[in-house]
Design a protein around this motif. Structure first.
Motif, PDB file in Angstrom:
ATOM      1  N   VAL A   1      38.722  46.536  34.816  1.00 38.73           N
ATOM      2  CA  VAL A   1      39.231  46.812  36.162  1.00 38.73           C
ATOM      3  C   VAL A   1      38.078  47.136  37.105  1.00 38.73           C
ATOM      4  O   VAL A   1      38.050  46.686  38.244  1.00 38.73           O
ATOM      5  N   ALA A   2      37.112  47.887  36.621  1.00 37.05           N
ATOM      6  CA  ALA A   2      35.977  48.293  37.449  1.00 37.05           C
ATOM      7  C   ALA A   2      34.975  47.162  37.664  1.00 37.05           C
ATOM      8  O   ALA A   2      34.125  47.252  38.542  1.00 37.05           O
ATOM      9  N   GLY A   3      35.027  46.125  36.847  1.00 37.28           N
ATOM     10  CA  GLY A   3      34.080  45.024  36.975  1.00 37.28           C
ATOM     11  C   GLY A   3      32.766  45.296  36.271  1.00 37.28           C
ATOM     12  O   GLY A   3      31.782  44.607  36.500  1.00 37.28           O
ATOM     13  N   ALA A   4      32.759  46.298  35.406  1.00 39.00           N
ATOM     14  CA  ALA A   4      31.536  46.637  34.667  1.00 39.00           C
ATOM     15  C   ALA A   4      31.351  45.667  33.508  1.00 39.00           C
ATOM     16  O   ALA A   4      32.301  45.056  33.028  1.00 39.00           O
ATOM     17  N   ALA A   5      30.136  45.553  33.053  1.00 41.43           N
ATOM     18  CA  ALA A   5      29.835  44.684  31.910  1.00 41.43           C
ATOM     19  C   ALA A   5      30.484  45.253  30.657  1.00 41.43           C
ATOM     20  O   ALA A   5      30.521  46.461  30.448  1.00 41.43           O
ATOM     21  N   THR A   6      31.014  44.375  29.834  1.00 42.89           N
ATOM     22  CA  THR A   6      31.658  44.777  28.581  1.00 42.89           C
ATOM     23  C   THR A   6      31.033  43.993  27.447  1.00 42.89           C
ATOM     24  O   THR A   6      31.657  43.108  26.873  1.00 42.89           O
ATOM     25  N   ALA A   7      29.797  44.298  27.141  1.00 43.28           N
ATOM     26  CA  ALA A   7      29.082  43.563  26.098  1.00 43.28           C
ATOM     27  C   ALA A   7      29.882  43.569  24.809  1.00 43.28           C
ATOM     28  O   ALA A   7      30.465  44.573  24.433  1.00 43.28           O
ATOM     29  N   GLY A   8      29.926  42.443  24.152  1.00 45.71           N
ATOM     30  CA  GLY A   8      30.738  42.265  22.955  1.00 45.71           C
ATOM     31  C   GLY A   8      30.195  42.959  21.733  1.00 45.71           C
ATOM     32  O   GLY A   8      29.785  42.306  20.800  1.00 45.71           O
TER      33      GLY A   8
ATOM     34  N   GLY B   1      43.745  52.587  29.446  1.00 44.32           N
ATOM     35  CA  GLY B   1      42.462  52.427  30.118  1.00 44.32           C
ATOM     36  C   GLY B   1      42.604  51.749  31.473  1.00 44.32           C
ATOM     37  O   GLY B   1      41.964  52.141  32.448  1.00 44.32           O
ATOM     38  N   VAL B   2      43.476  50.735  31.550  1.00 42.06           N
ATOM     39  CA  VAL B   2      43.722  50.049  32.826  1.00 42.06           C
ATOM     40  C   VAL B   2      44.348  51.023  33.819  1.00 42.06           C
ATOM     41  O   VAL B   2      43.931  51.104  34.979  1.00 42.06           O
ATOM     42  N   ARG B   3      45.350  51.795  33.378  1.00 43.33           N
ATOM     43  CA  ARG B   3      45.995  52.777  34.259  1.00 43.33           C
ATOM     44  C   ARG B   3      44.988  53.814  34.747  1.00 43.33           C
ATOM     45  O   ARG B   3      44.996  54.194  35.911  1.00 43.33           O
ATOM     46  N   GLN B   4      44.137  54.260  33.851  1.00 46.68           N
ATOM     47  CA  GLN B   4      43.142  55.262  34.209  1.00 46.68           C
ATOM     48  C   GLN B   4      42.158  54.709  35.242  1.00 46.68           C
ATOM     49  O   GLN B   4      41.776  55.401  36.182  1.00 46.68           O
ATOM     50  N   ALA B   5      41.760  53.458  35.084  1.00 47.32           N
ATOM     51  CA  ALA B   5      40.808  52.843  36.010  1.00 47.32           C
ATOM     52  C   ALA B   5      41.427  52.609  37.381  1.00 47.32           C
ATOM     53  O   ALA B   5      40.736  52.704  38.397  1.00 47.32           O
ATOM     54  N   THR B   6      42.710  52.303  37.420  1.00 48.57           N
ATOM     55  CA  THR B   6      43.368  52.087  38.709  1.00 48.57           C
ATOM     56  C   THR B   6      43.838  53.400  39.313  1.00 48.57           C
ATOM     57  O   THR B   6      44.264  53.415  40.455  1.00 48.57           O
ATOM     58  N   ALA B   7      43.793  54.483  38.532  1.00 47.82           N
ATOM     59  CA  ALA B   7      44.236  55.809  38.965  1.00 47.82           C
ATOM     60  C   ALA B   7      45.680  55.778  39.444  1.00 47.82           C
ATOM     61  O   ALA B   7      46.040  56.408  40.416  1.00 47.82           O
ATOM     62  N   GLN B   8      46.480  54.986  38.755  1.00 43.69           N
ATOM     63  CA  GLN B   8      47.881  54.846  39.118  1.00 43.69           C
ATOM     64  C   GLN B   8      48.728  54.913  37.863  1.00 43.69           C
ATOM     65  O   GLN B   8      48.290  54.499  36.790  1.00 43.69           O
ATOM     66  N   PRO B   9      49.971  55.399  37.977  1.00 44.82           N
ATOM     67  CA  PRO B   9      50.856  55.369  36.818  1.00 44.82           C
ATOM     68  C   PRO B   9      51.262  53.935  36.497  1.00 44.82           C
ATOM     69  O   PRO B   9      51.127  53.036  37.324  1.00 44.82           O
ATOM     70  N   ALA B  10      51.770  53.736  35.296  1.00 41.72           N
ATOM     71  CA  ALA B  10      52.138  52.390  34.835  1.00 41.72           C
ATOM     72  C   ALA B  10      53.144  51.734  35.760  1.00 41.72           C
ATOM     73  O   ALA B  10      53.107  50.527  35.980  1.00 41.72           O
ATOM     74  N   SER B  11      54.048  52.500  36.327  1.00 38.65           N
ATOM     75  CA  SER B  11      55.084  51.920  37.174  1.00 38.65           C
ATOM     76  C   SER B  11      54.521  51.348  38.472  1.00 38.65           C
ATOM     77  O   SER B  11      55.165  50.543  39.116  1.00 38.65           O
TER      78      SER B  11
ATOM     79  N   ALA C   1      41.494  43.658  43.554  1.00 40.34           N
ATOM     80  CA  ALA C   1      41.366  44.903  42.801  1.00 40.34           C
ATOM     81  C   ALA C   1      42.494  45.866  43.120  1.00 40.34           C
ATOM     82  O   ALA C   1      42.781  46.754  42.337  1.00 40.34           O
ATOM     83  N   THR C   2      43.146  45.692  44.262  1.00 35.91           N
ATOM     84  CA  THR C   2      44.264  46.568  44.585  1.00 35.91           C
ATOM     85  C   THR C   2      45.532  46.132  43.862  1.00 35.91           C
ATOM     86  O   THR C   2      46.478  46.885  43.780  1.00 35.91           O
ATOM     87  N   ARG C   3      45.557  44.933  43.363  1.00 33.39           N
ATOM     88  CA  ARG C   3      46.706  44.411  42.631  1.00 33.39           C
ATOM     89  C   ARG C   3      46.224  43.983  41.252  1.00 33.39           C
ATOM     90  O   ARG C   3      45.590  42.945  41.104  1.00 33.39           O
ATOM     91  N   VAL C   4      46.531  44.770  40.252  1.00 32.99           N
ATOM     92  CA  VAL C   4      46.042  44.545  38.896  1.00 32.99           C
ATOM     93  C   VAL C   4      47.210  44.225  37.983  1.00 32.99           C
ATOM     94  O   VAL C   4      48.214  44.942  37.989  1.00 32.99           O
ATOM     95  N   THR C   5      47.065  43.160  37.215  1.00 32.01           N
ATOM     96  CA  THR C   5      48.064  42.804  36.217  1.00 32.01           C
ATOM     97  C   THR C   5      47.403  42.762  34.853  1.00 32.01           C
ATOM     98  O   THR C   5      46.508  41.954  34.625  1.00 32.01           O
ATOM     99  N   PRO C   6      47.821  43.652  33.951  1.00 24.28           N
ATOM    100  CA  PRO C   6      47.268  43.625  32.595  1.00 24.28           C
ATOM    101  C   PRO C   6      48.002  42.606  31.730  1.00 24.28           C
ATOM    102  O   PRO C   6      49.178  42.330  31.939  1.00 24.28           O
ATOM    103  N   LEU C   7      47.294  42.069  30.766  1.00 24.38           N
ATOM    104  CA  LEU C   7      47.848  41.070  29.860  1.00 24.38           C
ATOM    105  C   LEU C   7      47.403  41.410  28.448  1.00 24.38           C
ATOM    106  O   LEU C   7      46.209  41.523  28.187  1.00 24.38           O
ATOM    107  N   VAL C   8      48.363  41.624  27.560  1.00 28.11           N
ATOM    108  CA  VAL C   8      48.068  41.965  26.172  1.00 28.11           C
ATOM    109  C   VAL C   8      48.881  41.063  25.254  1.00 28.11           C
ATOM    110  O   VAL C   8      49.863  40.464  25.675  1.00 28.11           O
TER     111      VAL C   8
END
Length: 174
Positions: free
Chosen positions: A151-158, A62-72, A43-50
């Motif tokens: 990122v948070a590991g919460a359920a993401t019902a479809g 949303g990924v940046r917001q969840a990690t509370a870190q800038p994109a860089s 969880a400390t090392r997150v790689t987004p894939l789009v």
């Protein structure tokens, strides 16, 4: 997504992988199954894939917001598109022995390829859910919420919109 398009995309990706990444260079050792502690470390090392859609910016925000870190400060720049270089970067991540949380919002053809690569390299697929998301403001909000939830590991019902495009939200530890 039609079967013809799926087969074409699979063929292109496979051809790109074979040309860009000789299998002889791949790690021959089987990856050990990751313990639940590995998920927490990743969880400390997150790689987004789009996959290059209109929802990418909202998902990445949303990924940046969840990690509370800038994109860089994300481990790597987001992996984008269905090019051979994207799969080469993914292969490098799969074989670097550093636990990484891979979160993605991909079209269904790209998701199949990524999930196959992750599983064959010994990674763990924590979740993979299908969604229908429109490109309007509601869809943008939904994509951002998916990035945060993955990122948070919460359920993401479809849940889906009737006239939205098909996407797969995935969360893996590699």
């Amino acid at each position: 997504m039609s079967n013809d398009r799926r087969f074409v995309l699979k063929g292109l990706a496979a051809a790109g992988l074979l040309a860009a990444m000789p299998w002889a260079q791949a790690s021959t050792s089987a990856a050990a199954p990751l313990a639940d502690a590995g998920v927490a470390d990743a969880a400390t090392r997150v790689t987004p894939l789009v996959s290059g859609s209109a929802l990418d910016a909202a998902f990445l925000a949303g990924v940046r917001q969840a990690t509370a870190q800038p994109a860089s400060s994300l481990v790597t720049p987001p992996l984008q598109g269905l090019e051979a270089s994207t799969y080469q970067q993914l292969n490098a991540l799969l074989n670097d022995d550093t636990p990484t949380l891979l979160v993605g919002l991909l079209d269904d053809a790209a998701a199949i390829l990524v999930l196959d690569l992750v599983r064959s390299a010994g990674g763990r697929v924590l979740s993979a859910e299908q969604h229908r998301i429109g490109r309007d403001s509601t869809g943008q909000q939904r994509a951002g919420a998916l990035g945060q939830a993955l990122v948070a590991g919460a359920a993401t019902a479809g849940r889906g919109q009737e006239n939205g495009n098909a996407y797969v939200a995935l969360r893996c530890v590699i």
